[in-house]
Scaffold this active site. Structure first.
Site, short mmCIF file in Angstrom:
data_model
loop_
_atom_site.label_atom_id
_atom_site.label_comp_id
_atom_site.label_asym_id
_atom_site.label_seq_id
_atom_site.Cartn_x
_atom_site.Cartn_y
_atom_site.Cartn_z
N CYS A 3 0.49 -1.34 -0.28
CA CYS A 3 0.06 0.06 0.12
C CYS A 3 1.03 1.26 -0.03
O CYS A 3 1.97 1.76 0.82
CB CYS A 3 -1.07 0.30 1.61
N HIS A 37 -9.18 -3.95 -2.37
CA HIS A 37 -8.08 -2.57 -1.41
C HIS A 37 -8.15 -1.31 -1.62
O HIS A 37 -8.34 -0.22 -0.52
CB HIS A 37 -6.76 -2.77 -2.60
N GLU A 38 -8.62 -0.56 -3.09
CA GLU A 38 -9.15 0.56 -2.85
C GLU A 38 -10.46 1.20 -2.80
O GLU A 38 -10.79 1.60 -1.48
CB GLU A 38 -9.10 1.11 -4.55
N HIS A 40 -10.07 1.42 1.45
CA HIS A 40 -9.61 2.64 1.75
C HIS A 40 -10.64 3.59 1.95
O HIS A 40 -10.53 4.38 2.63
CB HIS A 40 -8.90 3.13 0.86
#
Length: 215
Positions: free
Chosen positions: A126, A168-169, A172
């Site tokens: 990351c 993953h995004e 966030h």
């Protein structure tokens, strides 16, 4: 450059960020903005400012370099992320990880859900946790729903590495870092990953470091 005030309207925050040319500063783990759920995008930015912000995210992602970047990673608590992956990897990696090229895309108000029960585990890093990687087991296939930067609906199934990037995004934007989902015994410096765990799959790392992989 001083960070924009948390109390300022989002449009004003972004104008401050865009006042300087070049890539935006990427905030690191420990900054509270990475742990707060983001604000749903509902026209807070006019189309011109949204376009400028998206372009700044693209430039910053490329410069890092990375294959995805979420607005909180530049200090903006807005539900927007960008992804792009040229996937310049060997054939063995492509086949094992399902890493195939992805064009530049803007994800506005994204959400995902697993498709099926299969899970895949690989080392993941990351931009907001520089210098380290860890193995994360994630759904191997997900359905993404969102809009693009023009407000057009997106409803698409992603598999392999693109599915990992999407998860993953989007995480966030919910205040989650990949470490929240990682096998912490696998946590390794980038140097250690390059020296010991460069294999396409993390099986050797699991044996040597003592963690379980999904069956």
């Amino acid at each position: 450059m001083a960070p924009p005030s948390d109390r300022a309207p989002l449009a004003e925050q972004i104008e401050q960020l865009l006042a300087s040319e070049g890539p935006l500063p990427i905030v690191a783990a420990g900054d509270p903005v990475l742990r707060r759920p983001t604000e749903h995008f509902d026209g807070q930015l006019d189309p011109a400012l949204l376009g400028r912000f998206v372009e700044a995210l693209r430039i910053t992602m490329h410069a890092a370099p990375g294959v995805g970047l979420a607005a909180p990673q530049v200090g903006v608590p807005l539900r927007i992320a960008v992804i792009e992956d040229p996937a310049p990897v060997p054939e063995e990696v492509r086949l094992t990880r399902g890493r195939v090229p992805q064009p530049f895309r803007v994800l506005v108000n994204p959400a995902y859900e697993p498709v099926g029960s299969a899970r895949a585990a690989f080392f993941e890093g990351c931009l907001s946790v520089p210098g380290y990687q860890a193995v994360v087991a994630r759904p191997a296939e997900v359905r993404l729903t969102c809009q693009d930067e023009r407000g057009r609906a997106v409803d698409e199934v992603f598999t392999g590495w693109p599915a990992r990037i999407v998860q993953h995004e989007t995480d966030h934007l919910d205040g989650l870092l990949y470490l929240d989902r990682a096998e912490l015994r696998s946590l390794s410096s980038n140097q250690a990953v390059a020296e010991y765990w460069a294999q396409p799959a993390p099986g050797e790392a699991a044996k040597a470091l003592g963690f379980q992989l999904p069956e």
